[in-house]
Structures are given as C-alpha cells and as structure tokens.
Scaffold this active site. Structure first.
Site, PDB file in Angstrom:
ATOM      1  N   GLY A 118       0.800  -1.218   0.000  1.00  0.00           N
ATOM      2  CA  GLY A 118       0.000   0.000   0.000  1.00  0.00           C
ATOM      3  C   GLY A 118       0.830   1.264   0.000  1.00  0.00           C
ATOM      4  CD  GLU A 121      -1.593  -1.209  -3.907  1.00  0.00           C
ATOM      5  OE1 GLU A 121      -2.250  -1.800  -4.779  1.00  0.00           O
ATOM      6  OE2 GLU A 121      -1.760  -1.408  -2.686  1.00  0.00           O
TER       7      GLU A 121
END
Length: 267
Positions: A118, A121
C-alpha cells in the site's frame, strides 16, 4: 518521533504542517516502518477531505519517518479478519487512495524509505514521486498468496506497460529508487539527507505558480490519459480559453508585456 516545530498531530501516527501554500503530511509510525493501520488510513482520508476544501493549499507532500515511508498494511491487524471484513478494509483504503489521486491540488510523494504494498500504491496516486537513494519500492503481496488491492497494478501498467508491471507483481521483488527512476516511476532521486530540503524546494516552486493554471494543467493531463487524442486536445483548448479569460491570465500577459513580475489574484 514526536511532532516537530509547526506540526500538528491529527492522529497518533499522522502529523500535518503548512509551509506557505504547501501542506505536508508526515506518517510517523517508525516501529512499524510506517505500515498502514485502518485508523491511519481513515485519518489520511479525513485530512484529504479538508485539503480539498482549502483553496490556500496548492501542493501536498506525503512523506514518512525514519526507515519507512509506508511498508504496506499492518498485516497483524487483518490476519484474523473474515473475508467481508478484509474486503471492507480494502474498499476503504482504495477509496482514500482514489481521493488522493483525484485531489485538485498537486501532490508529491517524498519517499524516505521502504514503500511496499500500500505504500507503493499510495505513492503512485501522487503526481510526482521523489525518493531517497536508499528508498525501495515493491508489491510483495504475491508472497502472501495475494495480489495488490489498492490500485497498484492498474496504475503501474498505465505508467510502465504490462511486462514490467507483471514482473513486479508476479515476483514481488523490490526495486531501488534508481531502478524505479530509470523506468519513469520516480521523478527524482536524492541523497537521503537532502530529500526533505529538495522536496520542499520542488514543492515551493510548484506552489509559486498561479493556482488556477496548476489545477487546469493537472486536470487535462490526468483526464487526457483515458480519452482519445481529439477529445483530449479539445479539453486542452477549452482549459486554455478559461485561463485566458481569467484575471490571472490577463495579469500574466500584461506583466509579460510590461516586463514586470505578475501579481496573480489567486495567490
């Protein structure tokens, strides 16, 4: 690490400060290398909502603390979750990431350390990624029998193509900041000790531009990627016409003719 001068804690692991038209969000969770908890993701989402309604903010910088930018999700938090709870966590996280990608303000990920899962991301949701030479990037979810759920594969494939995206997603290997730079993911690489100063110099240079022109530029570039060329070209011209008809546009042209610095209304 405690809050530095000028920083305000909006969450135990999220510190915020303003530098002129630049707002800096610093994730401070060194013991977990910045890993996302569900409450930290929610706090970032709440701060993004405030930023969206703050016309004085032109540039947003997202960074971390110590060795970690964001080393993915806090796996221990959802290790015992059921499928519905896990899916809801992923939906909430993706909504926050999407909000970041859609902010009208310019966004910079200043990656000071590990940007895995994440963390990679959320960096990909920013307009620019600048990184310390020691930073590393990766999508290691395959090693858990999973795939990334925060949009990483789809954002990456639009940046670097399918083959290198497949390599990163299917092997889960990490890459250096320099390798990410060579593939066009990272904008600039700096020595670790210079990253914060270089990031702020870049952010202030962007923030010095007229606000409306910055927002129009971001909008036409982002929307144009999913449009056919003719539609995108027309959007460019419409945005240009709006700016030409604005007070800032008139002032910019007048200042150029008069050979003086412009004084934009939307400062």
């Amino acid at each position: 690490m405690s809050a530095a001068a000028g920083e305000t804690a909006v969450h135990p692991n999220l510190l915020v400060r303003d530098d002129g038209h630049v707002r800096v969000l610093r994730i401070d969770r060194e013991d977990k290398l910045g890993a996302f908890s569900s409450t930290l993701v929610q706090a970032i989402g709440s701060e993004l909502a405030r930023i969206r309604q703050s016309p004085s903010v032109r540039v947003v910088v997202l960074t971390g603390t110590g060795r970690g930018f964001v080393a993915g999700a806090d796996i221990e938090e959802y290790a015992t979750a059921g499928v519905e709870e896990f899916a809801e966590y992923q939906r909430r996280s993706r909504a926050v990431f999407d909000d970041l990608a859609r902010l009208p303000q310019v966004t910079i990920a200043s990656v000071n350390g590990y940007a895995f899962g994440g963390g990679f991301e959320i960096a990909l949701c920013c307009d620019f990624i600048v990184a310390a030479a020691t930073a590393k990037f990766g999508l290691p979810e395959i090693k858990l029998g999973l795939i990334p759920g925060g949009g990483g594969p789809q954002r990456l494939v639009r940046e670097i193509g399918a083959r290198w995206t497949k390599e990163l997603v299917m092997t889960g290997r990490s890459v250096t900041a320099q390798e990410a730079h060579e593939h066009g993911i990272v904008t600039s690489v700096f020595e670790r000790e210079a990253l914060a100063d270089e990031t702020m110099a870049f952010a202030r240079a962007l923030a010095a531009q007229p606000r409306n022109a910055l927002r129009e530029a971001k909008q036409v570039i982002d929307s144009g990627r999913s449009q056919d060329l003719e539609t995108a070209l027309s959007a460019d011209q419409l945005a240009l016409a709006r700016l030409f008809d604005s007070a800032d546009g008139a002032e910019g042209i007048r200042a150029f003719v008069e050979k003086r610095p412009p004084e934009f209304d939307a400062q």
